[in-house]
Motif scaffolding. Structure first.
Motif, PDB file in Angstrom:
ATOM      1  N   LEU A 247      15.725  41.818  52.413  1.00 26.65           N
ATOM      2  CA  LEU A 247      14.380  42.325  52.652  1.00 26.65           C
ATOM      3  C   LEU A 247      14.404  43.634  53.443  1.00 26.65           C
ATOM      4  CD1 LEU A 247      12.478  39.020  53.511  1.00 26.65           C
ATOM      5  CD2 LEU A 247      12.384  40.314  51.379  1.00 26.65           C
ATOM      6  N   LYS A 248      15.344  43.750  54.365  1.00 26.23           N
ATOM      7  CA  LYS A 248      15.390  44.938  55.218  1.00 26.23           C
ATOM      8  C   LYS A 248      16.065  46.124  54.538  1.00 26.23           C
ATOM      9  CE  LYS A 248      15.527  42.488  59.672  1.00 26.23           C
ATOM     10  NZ  LYS A 248      16.369  42.226  60.877  1.00 26.23           N
ATOM     11  N   PHE A 249      17.155  45.872  53.827  1.00 32.95           N
ATOM     12  CA  PHE A 249      18.009  46.983  53.400  1.00 32.95           C
ATOM     13  C   PHE A 249      18.233  47.107  51.892  1.00 32.95           C
ATOM     14  CE2 PHE A 249      19.587  45.532  57.618  1.00 32.95           C
ATOM     15  CZ  PHE A 249      19.204  46.651  58.357  1.00 32.95           C
ATOM     16  N   LEU A 250      17.988  46.060  51.115  1.00 33.30           N
ATOM     17  CA  LEU A 250      18.410  46.085  49.720  1.00 33.30           C
ATOM     18  C   LEU A 250      17.263  46.166  48.710  1.00 33.30           C
ATOM     19  CD1 LEU A 250      21.365  43.526  49.715  1.00 33.30           C
ATOM     20  CD2 LEU A 250      21.419  46.010  49.964  1.00 33.30           C
ATOM     21  N   ILE A 251      16.018  46.035  49.141  1.00 35.08           N
ATOM     22  CA  ILE A 251      14.912  46.110  48.176  1.00 35.08           C
ATOM     23  C   ILE A 251      14.865  47.496  47.542  1.00 35.08           C
ATOM     24  CG2 ILE A 251      12.419  46.101  47.913  1.00 35.08           C
ATOM     25  CD1 ILE A 251      12.226  43.883  49.858  1.00 35.08           C
ATOM     26  N   ALA A 252      14.925  48.534  48.378  1.00 34.02           N
ATOM     27  CA  ALA A 252      14.870  49.902  47.845  1.00 34.02           C
ATOM     28  C   ALA A 252      16.043  50.199  46.910  1.00 34.02           C
ATOM     29  CB  ALA A 252      14.803  50.910  48.993  1.00 34.02           C
ATOM     30  N   PRO A 253      17.306  49.939  47.301  1.00 28.84           N
ATOM     31  CA  PRO A 253      18.407  50.166  46.349  1.00 28.84           C
ATOM     32  C   PRO A 253      18.275  49.349  45.070  1.00 28.84           C
ATOM     33  CG  PRO A 253      19.277  49.956  48.575  1.00 28.84           C
ATOM     34  CD  PRO A 253      17.828  49.591  48.644  1.00 28.84           C
ATOM     35  N   PHE A 254      17.758  48.125  45.176  1.00 34.13           N
ATOM     36  CA  PHE A 254      17.561  47.300  43.990  1.00 34.13           C
ATOM     37  C   PHE A 254      16.549  47.950  43.047  1.00 34.13           C
ATOM     38  CE2 PHE A 254      15.171  43.791  41.916  1.00 34.13           C
ATOM     39  CZ  PHE A 254      16.196  43.290  41.130  1.00 34.13           C
ATOM     40  N   LEU A 255      15.446  48.481  43.593  1.00 30.86           N
ATOM     41  CA  LEU A 255      14.439  49.161  42.770  1.00 30.86           C
ATOM     42  C   LEU A 255      14.978  50.479  42.221  1.00 30.86           C
ATOM     43  CD1 LEU A 255      11.218  48.510  44.899  1.00 30.86           C
ATOM     44  CD2 LEU A 255      11.916  47.377  42.774  1.00 30.86           C
ATOM     45  N   TRP A 256      15.822  51.171  42.993  1.00 34.25           N
ATOM     46  CA  TRP A 256      16.444  52.402  42.480  1.00 34.25           C
ATOM     47  C   TRP A 256      17.335  52.074  41.283  1.00 34.25           C
ATOM     48  CZ3 TRP A 256      18.171  53.929  48.062  1.00 34.25           C
ATOM     49  CH2 TRP A 256      17.076  54.474  48.740  1.00 34.25           C
ATOM     50  N   LEU A 257      18.059  50.966  41.369  1.00 34.46           N
ATOM     51  CA  LEU A 257      18.924  50.559  40.262  1.00 34.46           C
ATOM     52  C   LEU A 257      18.093  50.271  39.011  1.00 34.46           C
ATOM     53  CD1 LEU A 257      21.715  49.736  39.172  1.00 34.46           C
ATOM     54  CD2 LEU A 257      21.305  47.433  40.088  1.00 34.46           C
ATOM     55  N   ILE A 258      16.984  49.561  39.189  1.00 36.52           N
ATOM     56  CA  ILE A 258      16.107  49.278  38.050  1.00 36.52           C
ATOM     57  C   ILE A 258      15.539  50.575  37.477  1.00 36.52           C
ATOM     58  CG2 ILE A 258      13.982  48.129  37.336  1.00 36.52           C
ATOM     59  CD1 ILE A 258      14.481  46.016  39.422  1.00 36.52           C
ATOM     60  N   THR A 259      15.187  51.511  38.346  1.00 37.52           N
ATOM     61  CA  THR A 259      14.663  52.801  37.883  1.00 37.52           C
ATOM     62  C   THR A 259      15.682  53.527  37.027  1.00 37.52           C
ATOM     63  OG1 THR A 259      13.328  52.981  39.903  1.00 37.52           O
ATOM     64  CG2 THR A 259      13.670  54.990  38.634  1.00 37.52           C
ATOM     65  N   TRP A 260      16.925  53.524  37.469  1.00 35.91           N
ATOM     66  CA  TRP A 260      17.991  54.183  36.700  1.00 35.91           C
ATOM     67  C   TRP A 260      18.173  53.513  35.341  1.00 35.91           C
ATOM     68  CZ3 TRP A 260      23.371  52.200  36.441  1.00 35.91           C
ATOM     69  CH2 TRP A 260      24.193  53.029  35.662  1.00 35.91           C
TER      70      TRP A 260
END
Length: 268
Positions: A247-260
């Motif tokens: 919740l603190k650190f991986l939501i944004a990278p996870f969404l960036w991965l989906i965006t890519w």
């Protein structure tokens, strides 16, 4: 277009994007300074005689969320136009390189520019407040943030920053997913998720668990009169810390991965 990643080509793509959009970026910085200046000016004119530094940080965080979401929602607006979209997709660079170049301006550059603008304007407003307090200390006062206070805004600041990264990543994903009105549609989707979360939490609070002491990670039996013991059911520390870390650190990278991934599958 090529599928091979090249760091040199990525920097060239960043340079190309700056060359093509520098006027828009510079105008955006001026607009950001103007908007923040208006809000800070209004606060300086109407926030007295007892000023609170926490109000300045709340202004900064609110502006960060709004402007970051707007900027991210326009990141891939070229995909909404057939001509521009075909040119952008067929440009000789990998999707990863294109994503990194866009991420560089929408996340890294924006965050740094916003922080600099905020600190400049906050320093200017504080100079004005300091002049007021020096001239009339009996009337005006400025309460600084106590960074050692565990219950102040400094304790919540890391969570606000994590939430901003996640929200900005969501709007970046929305700019790829939706051809038109991505900003509005993304707001509706985020609001729907928040509504469902609040709804289910409220249903749990009004259910048979209402008499229990509970949170997202543990459940404690009600106290029995005359007894000091109780039963507590909780997730293991490993699972709890893993969820909190995500919740603190991986939501944004996870969404960036989906965006890519969405970008790789994008068709005009």
């Amino acid at each position: 277009m090529t599928a091979n990643f090249s760091l040199k080509r990525t920097f060239q793509l960043i340079s190309k994007q700056w060359g093509e959009n520098r006027r828009m970026y510079l105008m955006s910085v001026l607009a950001l300074l103007g908007l923040l200046g208006i809000v800070f000016g209004f606060w300086a004119a109407n926030g007295g005689p007892r000023y609170n530094e926490e109000a300045a940080y709340l202004i900064g965080l609110f502006g960060l969320f709004i402007t970051g979401a707007i900027f991210a929602s326009t990141a891939f607006n070229m995909l909404g136009s057939k001509d521009k979209g075909i040119y952008w997709i067929s440009f000789p660079a990998s999707h990863l390189e294109k994503f990194i170049a866009t991420w560089f301006f929408n996340f890294l550059v924006f965050s740094i520019v916003y922080l600099v603008c905020f600190l400049l304007l906050k320093t200017g407003v504080e100079s004005y407040i300091r002049a007021l307090t020096d001239n009339d200390p009996g009337k005006y006062a400025y309460k600084r943030v106590n960074w050692n206070d565990k219950n102040g805004i400094n304790a919540a600041l890391p969570y606000f920053i994590s939430a901003f990264f996640a929200v900005q990543a969501a709007f970046l994903l929305g700019s790829v997913t939706f051809k038109r009105f991505s900003f509005i549609i993304t707001i509706v989707i985020i609001a729907a998720f928040l509504f469902l979360f609040i709804y289910y939490v409220s249903k749990i609070a009004n259910s048979a668990l209402a008499n229990y002491n509970w949170n997202l990670f543990s459940l404690r039996d009600p106290y029995v009169r005359g007894e000091e013991t109780y039963k507590e059911y909780t997730l293991s520390p490993v699972i709890k810390e893993s969820i909190l870390f995500f919740l603190k650190f991986l939501i944004a990278p996870f969404l960036w991965l989906i965006t890519w991934v969405k970008l790789k599958e994008k068709q005009i």
